[in-house]
Enzyme design. Structure first.
Site, PDB file in Angstrom:
ATOM      1  N   CYS A  10      90.374  13.068  23.925  1.00  0.00           N
ATOM      2  CA  CYS A  10      88.763  13.198  23.855  1.00  0.00           C
ATOM      3  C   CYS A  10      88.277  14.718  24.330  1.00  0.00           C
ATOM      4  CB  CYS A  10      88.046  12.191  24.807  1.00  0.00           C
ATOM      5  SG  CYS A  10      88.458  12.181  26.452  1.00  0.00           S
ATOM      6  N   ASN A  13      88.743  14.242  29.008  1.00  0.00           N
ATOM      7  CA  ASN A  13      89.713  13.432  29.491  1.00  0.00           C
ATOM      8  C   ASN A  13      89.467  12.831  30.910  1.00  0.00           C
ATOM      9  OD1 ASN A  13      93.144  14.154  30.596  1.00  0.00           O
ATOM     10  ND2 ASN A  13      92.419  12.322  29.427  1.00  0.00           N
ATOM     11  N   CYS A  15      86.600  10.406  30.510  1.00  0.00           N
ATOM     12  CA  CYS A  15      86.166   8.925  30.174  1.00  0.00           C
ATOM     13  C   CYS A  15      86.607   8.343  29.205  1.00  0.00           C
ATOM     14  CB  CYS A  15      84.674   9.339  29.677  1.00  0.00           C
ATOM     15  SG  CYS A  15      83.560  10.249  30.905  1.00  0.00           S
ATOM     16  N   ARG A  16      86.756   8.698  27.776  1.00  0.00           N
ATOM     17  CA  ARG A  16      87.409   8.042  26.946  1.00  0.00           C
ATOM     18  C   ARG A  16      88.827   7.873  26.745  1.00  0.00           C
ATOM     19  NH1 ARG A  16      83.800  11.127  22.424  1.00  0.00           N
ATOM     20  NH2 ARG A  16      84.439  12.722  24.226  1.00  0.00           N
ATOM     21  N   SER A  17      89.314   9.246  26.743  1.00  0.00           N
ATOM     22  CA  SER A  17      90.832   9.137  26.438  1.00  0.00           C
ATOM     23  C   SER A  17      91.461   8.248  27.588  1.00  0.00           C
ATOM     24  CB  SER A  17      91.390  10.214  26.122  1.00  0.00           C
ATOM     25  OG  SER A  17      91.201  11.217  27.166  1.00  0.00           O
ATOM     26  N   ASP A 125      80.524   8.194  23.324  1.00  0.00           N
ATOM     27  CA  ASP A 125      80.738   9.165  24.428  1.00  0.00           C
ATOM     28  C   ASP A 125      79.897   8.619  25.672  1.00  0.00           C
ATOM     29  OD1 ASP A 125      81.178  11.021  26.501  1.00  0.00           O
ATOM     30  OD2 ASP A 125      80.799  12.577  25.014  1.00  0.00           O
TER      31      ASP A 125
HETATM   32  P1  4NP Z   1      85.239  12.553  27.782  1.00  0.00           P
HETATM   33  O1  4NP Z   1      83.534  12.455  28.317  1.00  0.00           O
HETATM   34  O2  4NP Z   1      85.399  13.660  26.779  1.00  0.00           O
HETATM   35  O3  4NP Z   1      85.377  10.981  27.222  1.00  0.00           O
HETATM   36  O4  4NP Z   1      86.010  12.564  28.968  1.00  0.00           O
HETATM   37  C1  4NP Z   1      83.054  13.655  28.562  1.00  0.00           C
HETATM   38  C2  4NP Z   1      83.418  14.209  29.695  1.00  0.00           C
HETATM   39  C3  4NP Z   1      82.751  15.266  30.200  1.00  0.00           C
HETATM   40  C4  4NP Z   1      82.038  15.943  29.216  1.00  0.00           C
HETATM   41  C5  4NP Z   1      81.279  15.527  28.218  1.00  0.00           C
HETATM   42  C6  4NP Z   1      82.066  14.210  27.834  1.00  0.00           C
HETATM   43  N1  4NP Z   1      81.322  17.146  29.610  1.00  0.00           N
HETATM   44  O5  4NP Z   1      80.262  17.513  29.243  1.00  0.00           O
HETATM   45  O6  4NP Z   1      81.610  17.774  30.904  1.00  0.00           O
END
Ligand code: 4NP
Length: 154
Positions: A10, A13, A15-17, A125
């Site tokens: 993602c 790294n 939240c989703r992945s 997300d």
């Molecule tokens: P992830 O979520 O890609 O699922 O880990 C996010 C984590 C951080 C951010 C955006 C989405 N950010 O903008 O910092």
């Protein structure tokens, strides 16, 4: 021959992945499938950090402790180490393809393409969302994880 290896990717790294990694790890163990599993982010801003507390909470609600996971950015070595790389949304997939060495043999795809009827869709997300969004993300990655295990057992 080495065992199959799957990477989930993602943006951050955190939240989703990590949720996809946790769900797939649990399904693979349940099925007795020997597979190398990891997750990474296309971005490196959160490298070294544990998963978002809300992601940790939703995993724990499903009996899985991901507090020891640490975020990292995708590296060039990932494209040789992992035969299958699944992106959580289409932007992640586009970035992955851009990062990939030209001669990579790794197969890259969208995670939700594994779920009939959900092709082309993103796992939501939840970073700027609420607990409900994390639950929804969990449901999606779990369904995809079950499909992937079934496919790898065939
Ligand atoms: P992830 O979520 O890609 O699922 O880990 C996010 C984590 C951080 C951010 C955006 C989405 N950010 O903008 O910092």
């Amino acid at each position: 021959m080495s065992q199959p290896a799957v990477l989930f990717v993602c943006l951050g790294n955190i939240c989703r992945s990590p949720l996809a990694e946790a769900a797939f790890r649990a399904e693979a163990v349940k099925a007795g499938l020997a597979v190398t599993i990891d997750s990474a982010g296309t971005g490196g801003w959160h490298a070294g950090n544990p998963p978002d507390p809300r992601a940790q909470a939703v995993a724990l609600q499903h009996g899985i402790d991901i507090s020891r996971y640490r975020a990292r950015q995708v590296t060039e070595a990932d494209f040789t180490r992992f035969g299958q790389i699944y992106a959580l949304d289409s932007q992640n997939l586009q970035d992955l393809r851009r990062m990939a060495p030209r001669r990579t043999l790794a197969r890259m795809g969208l995670l939700m393409d594994l779920v009939p009827g959900r092709e082309g869709q993103a796992v939501i997300d939840p970073y700027y969302g609420d607990e409900q969004d994390f639950l929804e993300a969990w449901d999606d990655v779990s369904e995809a994880a079950r499909r992937l295990v079934a496919r790898m057992l065939r």
